[in-house]
Design an enzyme around this catalytic site. Structure first.
Site, short mmCIF file in Angstrom:
data_model
loop_
_atom_site.label_atom_id
_atom_site.label_comp_id
_atom_site.label_asym_id
_atom_site.label_seq_id
_atom_site.Cartn_x
_atom_site.Cartn_y
_atom_site.Cartn_z
N LYS A 263 -0.92 4.44 -24.83
CA LYS A 263 -1.11 3.17 -25.12
C LYS A 263 -2.66 2.89 -25.40
CE LYS A 263 2.63 2.13 -26.44
NZ LYS A 263 3.30 0.97 -25.66
N ARG B 219 9.13 7.21 -21.21
CA ARG B 219 9.34 7.57 -22.52
C ARG B 219 8.06 8.00 -23.28
NH1 ARG B 219 8.28 4.75 -27.64
NH2 ARG B 219 9.54 5.02 -29.40
#
Length: 339
Positions: free
Chosen positions: A277, A312
């Site tokens: 991210k 994840r």
């Protein structure tokens, strides 16, 4: 005023007799952080926990799709989109994606397949186009060594994916995008992940605001779990995801990660997807995509230390190796049958 009780997880051999196990997993705790809106956090011994909170925090989570929760489980990300923020569409061709899925199977516990990018500013993909992307990949991996999850907001895509061999639905809208999704999941009887997002991909990063990001998202997820139960979805089949990067600033992301163990109080397995991210690049200086792998692994280990059950990730082999060594160093346990 609502009071929230966050366990302060620990791992390792120095466990006191009075330390309850966190969610039936690998972590334990002797103290809790007491949180109230507008008040400074307070730390109390575990004996101060109210009975309902203690039950939710300590109850073992039912196994989903095979493996239990004795250690963190890895969900491998397989984006089959031409515009993925993390890999530039490298898996957009079905055969390439199938090969990548087979390669990651040695490192992960399940594979999450998505055909619609949810990066900031991404456009909505029509149902037919999304199905055309994901169904060939699901069929190519179905029956393999790892169960498959379909990452979609749309009931039509989820229905077709489950028919093709997927065994779980990962809905980044937490059933709020498509009115038909709840009934579909209830009828199918499959596990469901409910993720928090403030707004859709097109606008979610414009100016996200919260009164208290941690407690606001806890309350929101609690409401979505209740809505799913009301639709006929058993809580024992629900996972929750605070949605790192989905309508959050860097400060919001760090506030969630720093106290992510609060979400065990929802009584469901917790999933975190922070891999690659933007905030990882902002803090580390790493460019987009694979250069953010080391930072992503660091965040995964921090989540494992707080008892997060599902991580994840894009960088599956690196994260699997890091987790194996983390478990060996902190708990003295490892998979002795690994080559």
């Amino acid at each position: 005023m609502t009071t929230y009780w966050r366990p302060l997880p620990q791992v390792g051999p120095a466990r006191p007799d009075n330390a309850p196990t966190l969610a039936g997993g690998w972590a334990w705790f002797t103290h809790v952080e007491v949180l109230e809106r507008g008040q400074a956090p307070q730390v109390e011994p575990v004996e101060a926990l109210p009975g309902d909170w203690r039950a939710r925090l300590t109850a073992p989570r039912p196994a989903l799709m095979g493996p239990g929760w004795d250690r963190p489980r890895l969900m491998g990300i397989l984006n089959v989109t031409p515009d993925s923020f993390s890999d530039g569409g490298v898996h957009a061709e079905a055969e390439v994606a199938i090969a990548a899925g087979r390669a990651m199977a040695d490192d992960v516990d399940l594979i999450d397949i998505g055909g619609e990018s949810t990066r900031p500013g991404a456009r909505e993909v029509p149902v037919e186009e999304e199905m055309a992307r994901v169904l060939p990949v699901i069929r190519g991996l179905a029956g393999g060594p790892r169960p498959l999850s379909i990452d979609t907001r749309k009931a039509g895509v989820a229905r077709a994916a489950l028919g093709a061999g997927a065994a779980m639905v990962n809905d980044v809208s937490a059933l709020s995008f498509d009115a038909g999704m709840a009934a579909l999941v209830a009828e199918a009887g499959v596990p469901l992940c409910l993720m928090h997002a403030q707004g859709g991909p097109e606008t979610m990063q414009d100016d996200p605001r919260y009164d208290d990001v941690l407690l606001d998202i806890f309350d929101w997820l609690a409401a979505r779990v209740s809505a799913a139960e009301a639709a006929g979805i058993d809580r024992e089949r629900i996972l929750v995801d605070p949605g790192i990067g989905f309508g959050k600033t860097l400060a919001h992301n760090l506030a969630l990660l720093g106290r992510v163990s609060l979400f065990h109080g929802l009584g469901c397995p917790v999933l975190v997807g922070a891999s690659r991210k933007r905030f990882i690049g902002t803090i580390s200086g790493a460019g987009g995509g694979r250069p953010r792998a080391p930072g992503s692994v660091a965040v995964a280990l921090a989540c494992a230390a707080q008892g997060v059950q599902v991580l994840r990730v894009h960088d599956t082999s690196e994260t699997a190796q890091a987790l194996a060594l983390w478990r060996a160093a902190t708990q003295g346990s490892w998979d002795e049958d690994r080559p």
